[in-house]
Structure formats: C-alpha cells, structure tokens
Enzyme design. Structure first.
Site, PDB file in Angstrom:
ATOM      1  N   ASP A 281       0.870  -1.173   0.000  1.00 55.83           N
ATOM      2  CA  ASP A 281       0.000   0.000   0.000  1.00 55.83           C
ATOM      3  C   ASP A 281       0.913   1.231   0.000  1.00 55.83           C
ATOM      4  O   ASP A 281       2.135   1.128   0.131  1.00 55.83           O
ATOM      5  CB  ASP A 281      -0.974  -0.013   1.183  1.00 55.83           C
ATOM      6  CG  ASP A 281      -2.196   0.873   0.893  1.00 55.83           C
ATOM      7  OD1 ASP A 281      -2.137   1.683  -0.055  1.00 55.83           O
ATOM      8  OD2 ASP A 281      -3.204   0.766   1.610  1.00 55.83           O
TER       9      ASP A 281
HETATM   10  C1  NOJ Z   1      -3.947   4.012   0.055  1.00 54.61           C
HETATM   11  C2  NOJ Z   1      -5.119   3.077   0.081  1.00 54.61           C
HETATM   12  O1  NOJ Z   1      -5.136   2.338   1.276  1.00 54.61           O
HETATM   13  C3  NOJ Z   1      -5.148   2.128  -1.084  1.00 54.61           C
HETATM   14  O2  NOJ Z   1      -6.321   1.382  -1.049  1.00 54.61           O
HETATM   15  C4  NOJ Z   1      -4.995   2.876  -2.371  1.00 54.61           C
HETATM   16  O3  NOJ Z   1      -5.070   1.982  -3.455  1.00 54.61           O
HETATM   17  C5  NOJ Z   1      -3.679   3.619  -2.348  1.00 54.61           C
HETATM   18  N1  NOJ Z   1      -3.677   4.566  -1.251  1.00 54.61           N
HETATM   19  C6  NOJ Z   1      -3.399   4.346  -3.654  1.00 54.61           C
HETATM   20  O4  NOJ Z   1      -4.191   5.458  -3.776  1.00 54.61           O
END
Ligand code: NOJ
Length: 742
Positions: A281
């Site tokens: 993530d």
């Molecule tokens: C953080 C989020 O938890 C995730 O789900 C997302 O895909 C990413 N940011 C990218 O934006």
C-alpha cells in the site's frame, strides 16, 4: 536512442512464438539488477495525491528514474496524453524500453459513477455488480489506465471505519461472490484486450478489523476469524484469476502485513498458488519503520522483499535500498527475479509488449467516457442498491398527485455527495440531485435546505466547525413542513464523510440533522427519511418514530433519478443490507454471524451475555430490506439422501399487489464442531422476480464447500453432525429445518 528503440522491440519479437513464461525468462536474462529492481518500484504521478508525499518525491528525480528503467509502474497518471508521454519516455529512452503499468483507484467508476461498493453490495445482484466493474474498466482503459486498485474485499464489522463504503460489507460468503464478480468485470475474459484492465484485491489482510474502527490502527484477531472470514474473499479473487493483490497499512497479530511472510509467501503464493504480484500500500514498506518492525528503510526493504511484497508503492524503499541489499547478500537475487518475473508477466498478459500504447487511443478516450449506455447501467445499478428499511401504513410510494410535497435537507440539493468517496477522476458536482430527480415526477415540490451538515474547511474534524451548530435554516424548514402533505427529509452524510481516513466515533446523523428531523416531525407526521450515507448509521429515534425510511447510500452519477424512481413507485426497492445497522455505537462490532457464547439466552438473573442498557439485537439486521409488496415463505424441504449434495427447497409467494424482487437467503448453523461455528452463516442466496400472487420454488445445494470450514491449522475440514438450516428474507427471520451429515 534509435538503436535502443530497436533493441526493445527485438525482445518480444525474438520470442514471438514462445509462451509468456519463456519471453519473461529471456527478458530477465537481459536485465541488470538495477533494472529488475526498477520493475519493483512504483511512483505516484505528479498531480493527484492519495497519500503522504515522501521527501524525495520530486518530479525531476522521478523523470530521471523513468529514463533509467528504474520504474515499473506509475499511479495516478491518467489521460491518454499524459500516459503516452511517460510511456514513450520509458519505451524510447530507457535501455530496454519495458513499458509501464499505469494504476489508479478506479473504485466505483471513472467518469460515470456507479453506487459506492457498499451500496452495490446491497443489490445482491452479481451480474449487475460485474457489469458496473466492466463499465469502470471500459472508461479507465480509454484514458490510459491498465490497472485498478480494486476491488477492496476487506470484510468489516465496524461502521466507525470510514472505508466500509469501499467494500462489500460484513459477510465472507457475500464478499466472496462480490470479489469474483468485480474481478471478472475489470479483467474480462481476455486481459490483452484494450478495454480490460488488471484488478487488485486489497488489503491483504485484516484491514477491515482495525481496532475501534480507527483508521490505520492495529488489527488483532484470532486464526478462526482470519481463515474463515477475512481470507475468504481474497481466496475467491485469486481463484477468479485476479492479477494483483495489495497488502496494507495494518499490523495483524503483531506483524505489519506488508512484512508478513506467512500471509504473502506461505498462504497467498504457495498454498493458493497465486501467480500474479503483490503491491504494497502507499508507503507501507517505509512505514515498517514507524511500526517498530524495521530499524531503517534498508531493513524495511529487506523484510518486505523477503515477505513477498513485489512492488513498492511510493516509499522508494526498493529503488534506493534493494540493489545494495542484494550486493551485500542480505537479500537473495532470486527474490528480485521472482518479483520482476511476476510483474513482467502481467505486463505481457496485458499486451503491453505487443503495443505499449494499447491503452492510449484518443478516439476511445473521446467516445468511451460518460457514454449514454454507461449512465443507463449506472442508473439500473443505483435502483437495485436501494434498501427500504421501514414503510408504516404504506406511506411509500408517494402519490404523484400529492398537492404539497416538501423536500428538506442540504443533501437533497447536493450534486457532489451522492458521488461518494473514492472517485478521483470523476467530475465534481456531476450527480443528478435528489431534488432534480423528484422534480421530473412532480411539479408540486417545495424545497428548504435546513442547517449545514458539513464543512470542508475543517479538514474533516466536524467538531471544530462553527457552521455545524448554526441553527439558522431550521425555522424555514419547519414552516415548510407544517404546510405540506408529506415531507421528504433527505439526510445523512456528506460524500467525503466516509472513505479512507474518515473514521468516526459518532454514527448518528451529523450536525443538526436529528434536531431538524425532530422539529419537523413535531409539526408533520407524514415524514419519509431518505438516507444518503456511506456506512451504517445509528438511527434509533428515527426508526422508532419516522414512518418510512429509505436507505439510498451514495448512488453515484444517477443518484437523484434512482431515488425519485423508488420514492414515486416507478421501481420497487429490492436491496438488502450487506452490513448490520447497530442501535448505538456501543454495540459495535455487531454482526449476524457471531459465536454463541456459553450464556446466550435470557436468564431470570443477570448472568447472561447482554448489555444492561440496550438489547442485543441490532436496529436492522444483515440481509434485511423491505419491498412495496410482501413475500411469504412456505414448504421448506431438505433432502440429505445424497450426503455430498444436500438439496434445500422452499416456495416463495408474492402476497402483495406489486411485482417485486426478493433475495432468498439460506443460512446454516453447524451445531457442534471442533472449533465453535457461528450461530448463522450465509451459504446461499438467489434473487427472484415475482408478479403479484405468483409463486416460485427456489432450490439450493449444499456441498462440502458450504459445509466445511478452516480449523486453526488452516486445514479445510468437513465434520459430521447436525446442521440447522434457515431460509428466509433476512438473517433474522425465515423457515427452519435441519439435517445430519454422517
Ligand atoms: C492508500 C489506500 O489504502 C489504497 O487502497 C490505495 O489503493 C492507495 N492509497 C493508492 O491510492
């Protein structure tokens, strides 16, 4: 440069008749360690930001790395012009010209927005959910995106967590079906087509169980919940061929999941045979340091690479550390090869080596966005997602010739909130408002806004906003209600009050909305509460007093049209709750498939499992939803003569005057087992359509898949014994029977 350009094209051509695996192997042999590590690096683009920006995240450096072939993927770069520019830079100027993956959070549509995923889950309609993901892929692929960070398949039992809007609710069985449908919708049958994109099941694993619903918090759950609840939809996504998995921010049982070897290598890649790749993530590899799991960025990169995180989203840990870690022997190069192989394979499967500009077609970009057919499908999806929670005295549907219809509430005239959260590339303020939708059905509508419910200037800390305690607006609304025949109170959450980093401890209607509702109710009892919200809310007073309640979530671009159609009876609501609505926050976590406890039932004394100040039952249970018609269940038959295929049959009759759809739900209870089993578990559902007075027989089949469970050693077991069955209209009511497995 010309020579290098030629060199790049000679790679796939040389191996044209070979399998993708052979092509990837030949390519890997040409790559330096730096280039292989480069494939494992993802940078954010230079404009949209969906997380904290790292200190070294400047554009000049990113361009430099792109040219060197040190970047495998970009996120948040969209639009054919922008995508083409970066793809060209890499293809033409890096040594091997390996094309980039372009990823974005296309969560519930790109320009045409479908309902938020939690709302779609309420439809229990897998074909419609698949279609909605298909349309999102059609539009996203037309602007250069070839990878979406969806579906989020995190099961959650805690409405305080703002991200419940992005998932399929609390149940692993429903979640499993939704995961499959959405993966199929995004990826289609052939990933190399220019209108299909790679999907990403996230967040692996346990993120939906953050303690106290607080965003990014710790997760501490037992193996039984992990294996039987949390992992179920991920396994379904893998079985459906999902190409990528995202890990998460959370610690799970003491180990940050980004650095969790057992989860990523042992379970996902070995046990399940997942052959796609895992992305971290946003900055979650770097965050192993503040978690206290790694000393510095180098150790964070080492742990994550060993644990099986193949691509680093925006923490620069791999690109700055991994080459050195391999050179000094701390990380074996075979792990880098494995990660690069997985990433390159997906690029081949997407057809990017045949044509790196496959997703950069200006004509498609012009034609695909906001197509009429997409909006028609979004409207259908929105209609299917609406849940009727209460309808005393058949107050709904509203009669069109009703002379004075009052519409009250800021949200009724809001064209942004119905779009919900997580809609990065959509146009702001582009939803059909409730008011606009209603006016298409009736000319007798008068509107009053009431008090403000949301202040975007407080960085989502509503408590500190003076606007939200300002009572002006109340009296005008009450005066209007007083002189109207029926009052539609359009209340709920602003579109950005749920979503990532929008946890709340209070789940009542924000701001002064309850007060507004109570004041209106004092002067007019014909009140319909139309809810727009991204999560279950606590609505005890509302449910007790207000005669009709319609849950409409955040229904996307076509919200107002769908809501008006339901209110005026052009459609008959058929949604069912995918998540339990608590009576108050103190009941959370509350979910239908809990264990029994040793003291489950009412005793004449105090010593049984309950609260002293509120009943155990939720306000609205999982699977609940009314209709303008009524359905009767009869003639439950269970045939267990074939022990490998237990047959359950039931007859449903539409006993009312409206045609309507019903979601017939089957629950089991494994009465005695080697680890305790939930009091109820959904194991089948079918959505049927019945004309007034018509009947239909519905048949379910229970096999090992439905009757077994994972024990604490993560072995799937099916144990003999008695199973109770319930088939009904929600998790709380239905016909009961049982059978024995020998
Ligand atoms: C953080 C989020 O938890 C995730 O789900 C997302 O895909 C990413 N940011 C990218 O934006």
């Amino acid at each position: 440069m010309i020579l290098l350009y030629f060199a790049m094209y000679s790679i796939p051509n040389m191996a044209q008749n070979n399998s993708i695996a052979q092509k990837v192997d030949s390519l890997l042999q040409l790559m330096t360690l730096e280039e292989k590590v480069g494939q494992m690096n993802q940078y954010n683009g230079f404009w949209d930001v969906t997380g904290p920006v790292p200190e070294n995240g400047n554009a000049a450096m990113k361009y430099e790395h792109l040219k060197k072939g040190w970047v495998g993927s970009m996120l948040n770069v969209t639009g054919v012009k922008n995508v083409r520019k970066l793809q060209q830079l890499v293809v033409e100027e890096s040594r091997l010209g390996i094309p980039l993956l372009f990823g974005q959070d296309v969560i519930h549509g790109y320009k045409t927005l479908s309902p938020i995923p939690l709302a779609e889950a309420a439809s229990w309609d897998m074909a419609a959910i698949e279609m909605s993901a298909r349309i999102a892929a059609e539009e996203a692929s037309a602007v250069g995106i070839n990878w979406t960070f969806a579906p989020m398949v995190d099961i959650s039992r805690d409405a305080r967590w703002g991200r419940v809007m992005e998932g399929g609710g609390e149940d692993p069985y429903l979640g499993m079906h939704i995961a499959r449908a959405r993966v199929k919708g995004f990826q289609g049958d052939d990933l190399s087509k220019n209108n299909t994109i790679a999907a990403c099941a996230k967040h692996f694993a346990g993120y939906g169980f953050v303690e106290s619903g607080k965003e990014y918090n710790t997760v501490d759950i037992g193996t039984s919940t992990l294996y039987n609840t949390v992992l179920t939809p991920f396994k379904a996504a893998v079985d459906a061929g999902v190409k990528t998995i995202m890990n998460g921010f959370n610690v799970l049982n003491g180990v940050p999941v980004t650095g969790d070897f057992r989860l990523q290598r042992e379970i996902l890649k070995e046990k399940w045979g997942f052959d796609g790749f895992v992305i971290s993530d946003w900055a979650s590899i770097g965050e192993l340091v503040p978690h206290g799991f790694a000393e510095d960025l180098a150790q964070a990169a080492e742990i994550a690479a060993k644990a099986g995180s193949d691509m680093d989203m925006e923490s620069s840990a791999y690109v700055t550390q991994l080459v050195e870690l391999v050179k000094t022997g701390r990380v074996n190069e075979s792990l880098v090869d494995d990660a690069a192989r997985r990433i390159l394979t997906v690029k081949y499967e997407l057809g990017l080596f045949d044509d790196p500009y496959r997703y950069c077609n200006e004509k498609r970009e012009k034609e695909e966005l906001n197509r009429k057919e997409h909006h028609a499908a979004a409207l259908e999806m929105a209609k299917k997602s609406i849940v009727l929670l209460k309808n005393e005295g058949h107050l709904l549907p509203i009669k069109k010739d009703q002379p004075k219809i009052a519409v009250i509430g800021e949200l009724a005239n809001d064209n942004n909130s119905p779009l919900g959260s997580w809609r990065l590339s959509s146009d702001n303020n582009s939803a059909v408002t409730v008011l606009e939708g209603l006016k298409k059905f009736s000319g007798n509508i008068t509107y009053a806004r009431g008090p403000k419910i949301f202040d975007p200037n407080t960085n989502f800390l509503d408590e500190i906003s003076p606007n939200l305690t300002d009572e002006s607006g109340l009296s005008e609304a009450v005066a209007l209600a007083k002189t109207s025949d029926i009052v539609l109170m359009v209340l709920g959450e602003h579109g950005f009050q749920s979503g990532e980093a929008r946890s709340r401890t209070k789940l009542g209607l924000p701001g002064l909305q309850l007060k507004l509702l109570q004041e209106v109710y004092k002067v007019n009892k014909n009140v319909v509460l139309v809810l727009l919200n991204g999560r279950p809310l606590t609505l005890e007073w509302e449910a007790k007093n207000i005669p009709a309640i319609l849950e409409t979530w955040q229904l996307g671009s076509q919200a107002g049209n769908a809501i008006a159609a339901a209110l005026f009876g052009e459609i008959n609501p058929s949604g069912k709750l995918p998540m339990t609505f608590p009576r108050n926050v103190g009941q959370i976590p509350i979910y239908y498939n809990h264990f029994s406890t040793g003291r489950p039932t009412l005793e004449p004394n105090v010593f049984w499992s309950h609260y002293s100040d509120v009943q155990n039952e939720p306000l609205f249970p999982f699977g609940f939803g009314l209709s303008y018609t009524t359905f009767a269940y009869s003639d439950l038959q269970i045939d267990s003569s074939d022990q490998n295929n237990i047959k359950v049959e039931v007859t449903i009759t539409n006993t009312g005057d409206w045609a309507g759809e019903e979601v017939v739900q089957l629950y089991i209870h494994d009465k005695v087992a080697s680890i305790v089993r939930p009091v109820k578990e959904l194991k089948g559902f079918q959505k049927i359509n019945l004309a007034p007075k018509a009947s239909q027989k519905v048949e379910f089949h229970l096999t090992e898949k439905e009757l077994g469970f994972y024990n604490n050693a993560y072995e799937f077991v099916v144990e003999p014994g008695t199973f109770d069955i319930m088939v009904g209209t929600s998790s709380q009511s239905g016909l009961h029977g049982s059978f024995t497995l020998n």
